[in-house]
Design an enzyme around this catalytic site. Sequence first.
Site, PDB file in Angstrom:
ATOM      1  CB  SER A 372      84.595 -23.704  59.536  1.00 15.23           C
ATOM      2  OG  SER A 372      84.230 -25.060  59.569  1.00 15.23           O
ATOM      3  CE  LYS A 376      84.026 -24.934  66.060  1.00 14.39           C
ATOM      4  NZ  LYS A 376      83.841 -23.956  64.955  1.00 14.39           N
ATOM      5  CB  THR A 377      90.974 -24.129  66.780  1.00 14.45           C
ATOM      6  OG1 THR A 377      90.155 -25.151  66.189  1.00 14.45           O
ATOM      7  CG2 THR A 377      92.385 -24.667  66.957  1.00 14.45           C
ATOM      8  CD  GLU A 502      85.960 -30.467  64.344  1.00 17.98           C
ATOM      9  OE1 GLU A 502      85.510 -31.600  64.065  1.00 17.98           O
ATOM     10  OE2 GLU A 502      85.265 -29.450  64.354  1.00 17.98           O
TER      11      GLU A 502
END
Length: 577
Positions: A372, A376-377, A502
């Site tokens: 996390s 990525k986002t 996600e």
Amino acid sequence: MKKKEIGFKPFISLLLSLKIPKSALAVGLIASLITTLVGLIVPLLTKNLVDGFSLASLSVPLILGIALAFIVQAVINGVSIYLLSMVGQRVVAGLRERMWAKLIRLRVSYFDQHSSGETVSRVVNDTGIVRNLITDHFPSFITGMISIIGAVIILVILDWKMTLLIMLSVPLTVIVMVPLGRQMAKISRNLQDETAHFTGHVQQTLGEIRLMKSSTAENTEEARGVEGIDKLFKLGMKEAKIYALIAPLMYLVVMVVIVSIIGYGGIRVANGEMTTGSLVAFLLYLFQIIVPMATFARFFTELQKARGATERIIGILELPLEEPVQQPALSIDGKTLCVDKLSFSYDEGEPVLQDVSFKARPGEMIAFAGPSGGGKTTVFGLIERFYEPSSGEISIGTVPIQEISIASWRDQIGYVSQESAMVGGTVRENLTYGLPNAQAIETEELWRVTRMAYAEDFIRQFPNGLDTEVGERGIKLSGGQRQRIAIARAFLRDPKILMMDEATASLDSQSEGIVQQALSRLMDGRTTLVIAHRLSTIVDADKIVFIEKGRVTGVGTHQELIATHSLYRNFAEQQLT
């Protein structure tokens, strides 16, 4: 947003740039002028009435003249107020239209830095301040100036000595009012800023009311709210102190002038130098000078407020658009998505991505994995063109995506996020949201896409079917239902590239299974980019890109990464065994 001091010229230019109904403004001001001129006639008629007063001398034409003057003044004044109010409303509507059109086309980074409540305050409160100035205070200022000039001219003709006595009070009033007006402007600007901040806090708290209650944060939010209210109260009291000084000072000046005029005028009447009617007319004209002057302090205060509001309005209107120059549309069907040495920072000196590269060929499924906070986002945000990269390039085929129209680019991308964002309204409105031909889409087509997203059954169970209200942000629906409607929306758009962030992370196992089936249907034949922490959903991906701390540390299939990437292997052992 950094404050920028501006003069009155940009304020005037901003107003002139709007579609002001000039004919209504002209007629309204002319009507105000006529009202003022009629008002200037009344004291002269009164003078004649008083000087020749006796029951025998009461002439019908004189009485009718006075009555007619009052009636004409009232009617024309009503017309003037209505027309000038219409002008003010049109101005504020024009300002709000321009601000709204600008805001929804600003870069996402602006909204990262400014709360939605603060922005709402700019659109509603700041434009309202400008409207108040134009509708209420500007006409009063213009007519007040005409009234003062006209009254002074007539007074000089009637008796220049007494007029000079009145004029001695003007410099005293100006000396007192100017510094108070400046202080008031400063306080008003602070009050506007604090109001915007408080509005932002209230909107944020009420928008996340369930988080607040589930966290039992009522006392914390109450304390923060009370702190904001207390700041507004203190600034309001500072403003009240200035008004408390202005009002008595104006009253004192007015009373001194009136008493002086009555005393001096009484002596002159007693000596036969002045008629009683002239003294009465003099006092009536005096009120036509005093009343407008009493409103001038308020006008200049509102002018300073409007100037401060204009600073913020212009500050927003001058921000760069998301797409400064309209680019041509381009079909991306059958083209490869290339990301080459992409780097990005939200804040300077704090890189989020560094030299990220990968390719997604037509029909491929590219998955992104990693700890996390790895970025990525952010990669998805850059592909969607929510942000511009610090360096590197994203292209489709051989064309950089910056050379394609944003609307054309995003129309060909389907995005299904973890939050499954929804707008307040009906299921139908959420399915067709943003589509230019939304009204023309057949109901059967909507049922077809909901069927493909495994959403038809639960929607048909609603009493109003597709016209069921989903509540603010879809709160009346479950997470799985919202997610399936989001997938149906993507089916309706028929995207060439599908991005999923996600998409099943927050669902229970039963909902996840249904949603996963819908996603599999949606992914079929499309270039798909997937972010997933659950490796079980991406083991069949054509390629997995592993991102750590903003860098790509491994690219390959599931089996290749297990063999070559130790951290990916650890992830797989924890989740898949």
